[in-house]
Design an enzyme around this catalytic site. Structure first.
Site, PDB file in Angstrom:
ATOM      1  N   GLY A  85       0.830  -1.205   0.000  1.00  0.00           N
ATOM      2  CA  GLY A  85       0.000   0.000   0.000  1.00  0.00           C
ATOM      3  C   GLY A  85       0.859   1.247   0.000  1.00  0.00           C
ATOM      4  O   GLY A  85       2.032   1.209   0.381  1.00  0.00           O
ATOM      5  N   GLN A 108       3.145   9.837   1.462  1.00  0.00           N
ATOM      6  CA  GLN A 108       4.432   9.120   1.369  1.00  0.00           C
ATOM      7  C   GLN A 108       5.225   9.523   0.134  1.00  0.00           C
ATOM      8  O   GLN A 108       6.417   9.223   0.045  1.00  0.00           O
ATOM      9  CB  GLN A 108       4.201   7.607   1.360  1.00  0.00           C
ATOM     10  CG  GLN A 108       3.656   7.067   2.680  1.00  0.00           C
ATOM     11  CD  GLN A 108       3.509   5.569   2.632  1.00  0.00           C
ATOM     12  OE1 GLN A 108       2.508   5.050   2.166  1.00  0.00           O
ATOM     13  NE2 GLN A 108       4.518   4.858   3.082  1.00  0.00           N
ATOM     14  N   CYS A 161       6.169  -0.711   6.633  1.00  0.00           N
ATOM     15  CA  CYS A 161       5.755   0.494   5.910  1.00  0.00           C
ATOM     16  C   CYS A 161       6.904   0.927   5.003  1.00  0.00           C
ATOM     17  O   CYS A 161       8.072   0.881   5.413  1.00  0.00           O
ATOM     18  CB  CYS A 161       5.440   1.598   6.911  1.00  0.00           C
ATOM     19  SG  CYS A 161       4.950   3.153   6.148  1.00  0.00           S
ATOM     20  N   LEU A 162       6.573   1.359   3.789  1.00  0.00           N
ATOM     21  CA  LEU A 162       7.621   1.801   2.863  1.00  0.00           C
ATOM     22  C   LEU A 162       8.358   3.032   3.403  1.00  0.00           C
ATOM     23  O   LEU A 162       9.481   3.314   2.984  1.00  0.00           O
ATOM     24  CB  LEU A 162       7.017   2.105   1.485  1.00  0.00           C
ATOM     25  CG  LEU A 162       6.458   0.892   0.727  1.00  0.00           C
ATOM     26  CD1 LEU A 162       5.724   1.334  -0.529  1.00  0.00           C
ATOM     27  CD2 LEU A 162       7.566  -0.096   0.385  1.00  0.00           C
ATOM     28  N   HIS A 218      -4.047   0.823   7.757  1.00  0.00           N
ATOM     29  CA  HIS A 218      -2.686   1.360   7.746  1.00  0.00           C
ATOM     30  C   HIS A 218      -2.588   2.583   6.814  1.00  0.00           C
ATOM     31  O   HIS A 218      -2.061   3.634   7.197  1.00  0.00           O
ATOM     32  CB  HIS A 218      -1.723   0.258   7.305  1.00  0.00           C
ATOM     33  CG  HIS A 218      -0.291   0.669   7.161  1.00  0.00           C
ATOM     34  ND1 HIS A 218       0.729   0.080   7.867  1.00  0.00           N
ATOM     35  CD2 HIS A 218       0.304   1.618   6.370  1.00  0.00           C
ATOM     36  CE1 HIS A 218       1.876   0.648   7.533  1.00  0.00           C
ATOM     37  NE2 HIS A 218       1.645   1.576   6.612  1.00  0.00           N
ATOM     38  N   GLU A 219      -3.119   2.424   5.593  1.00  0.00           N
ATOM     39  CA  GLU A 219      -2.977   3.510   4.603  1.00  0.00           C
ATOM     40  C   GLU A 219      -3.834   4.715   4.958  1.00  0.00           C
ATOM     41  O   GLU A 219      -3.405   5.861   4.791  1.00  0.00           O
ATOM     42  CB  GLU A 219      -3.327   3.005   3.198  1.00  0.00           C
ATOM     43  CG  GLU A 219      -2.447   1.876   2.679  1.00  0.00           C
ATOM     44  CD  GLU A 219      -0.956   2.133   2.821  1.00  0.00           C
ATOM     45  OE1 GLU A 219      -0.529   3.295   2.691  1.00  0.00           O
ATOM     46  OE2 GLU A 219      -0.218   1.164   3.087  1.00  0.00           O
ATOM     47  N   HIS A 237      -2.311   7.000   7.432  1.00  0.00           N
ATOM     48  CA  HIS A 237      -1.275   7.885   6.878  1.00  0.00           C
ATOM     49  C   HIS A 237      -1.865   9.254   6.540  1.00  0.00           C
ATOM     50  O   HIS A 237      -1.178  10.271   6.629  1.00  0.00           O
ATOM     51  CB  HIS A 237      -0.711   7.291   5.577  1.00  0.00           C
ATOM     52  CG  HIS A 237       0.480   6.386   5.761  1.00  0.00           C
ATOM     53  ND1 HIS A 237       1.660   6.822   6.309  1.00  0.00           N
ATOM     54  CD2 HIS A 237       0.666   5.079   5.436  1.00  0.00           C
ATOM     55  CE1 HIS A 237       2.535   5.814   6.312  1.00  0.00           C
ATOM     56  NE2 HIS A 237       1.946   4.743   5.796  1.00  0.00           N
TER      57      HIS A 237
HETATM   58 NI    NI Z   1       2.827   2.863   5.457  1.00  0.00          NI
END
Ligand code: NI
Length: 240
Positions: free
Chosen positions: A46, A51, A89-90, A131-132, A135
């Site tokens: 995701g 991000q 997480c990226l 999660h997304e 953000h």
């Molecule tokens: Ni993330």
């Protein structure tokens, strides 16, 4: 399409509250296409717009071989049943933690054209939705953990849990060769059958089966381009 840079923890953009999308124009489509390309390139599950440094309420989730495009997403319902599992997480590369989330989540969102839809999903997809969407309000998964896993703990966790998680999700290979859950494949098969035999458009079929329209459109475009072409002119197809 273009790859965007993924910002990492410490960048203040990750702590900001994002603004709703109000213009459903080519710029938004470009942003979504870039996010999908960036997510695939990073091999993530995701990606949220902040991000890549964009403070807009847009997320992409790719958990079952298809991309879910969620614009202005809101969680409208969660199950009492919970799931506890590993999350990364990226924007926190190489760091993992154990996070508890609702097992099932219902999300209301808009597609890239502004049409509102709702989607309910469970397990890892529900986890990714949570999660997304977090953000977009400046939160990271690590806020749910007492601490992140050490390398040894991570290795141990994967050894103990991964085969079991994989089996539980009933993963299989789609025609395109990607890992897809059995449940999604069943829904897609039903969508293809309906598209072949009825006059309903993709949007209607997606809604009826609880699939994200853009995700179904992408699936049809990749795996059934001829069927799409046959429908052209008589029903709404996915965007080319
Ligand atoms: Ni993330």
């Amino acid at each position: 399409m273009a790859l965007r840079n993924i910002v990492t923890v410490g960048d203040p953009v990750l702590t900001k509250v994002c603004r709703p999308v109000t213009k459903f124009d080519d710029r938004l489509s470009q942003l979504i296409d870039d996010m999908i390309e960036t997510l695939h390139d990073a091999n993530g599950a995701g990606l949220a717009a902040p991000q890549i440094g964009v403070l807009r309420r847009v997320v992409i989730v790719n958990t079952e071989g298809e991309d879910w495009e969620l614009v202005n997403p809101e969680i409208v319902e969660v199950s009492e049943e919970e799931q506890t599992g590993i999350e990364g997480c990226l924007s926190l590369p190489g760091r993992w933690g154990i996070v508890t989330r609702p097992y099932t989540v219902r999300v209301r969102a808009q597609d890239r054209d502004g049409a509102t839809f709702e989607v309910e999903d469970e397990d890892i997809t529900a986890r990714c939705f949570c999660h997304e969407i977090e953000h977009l309000d400046g939160h990271l998964f690590s806020e749910h953990c007492d601490r992140l896993l050490t390398d040894e703990e991570l290795e141990q966790y994967l050894k103990e849990h991964e085969p079991e998680l994989y089996a539980r999700r009933g993963m299989m290979r789609s025609a395109g060769g990607r890992a897809v859950s059995r449940r999604s494949m069943e829904k897609y098969a039903e969508a293809v059958r309906l598209y072949e035999t009825t006059d309903e458009d993709l949007q209607t079929i997606a809604q009826r089966l609880g699939l994200v329209y853009n995700s179904l459109g992408g699936f049809m475009r990749r795996h059934f381009p001829e069927l799409l072409a046959r429908h052209k002119g008589k029903a709404t197809g996915p965007k080319g």
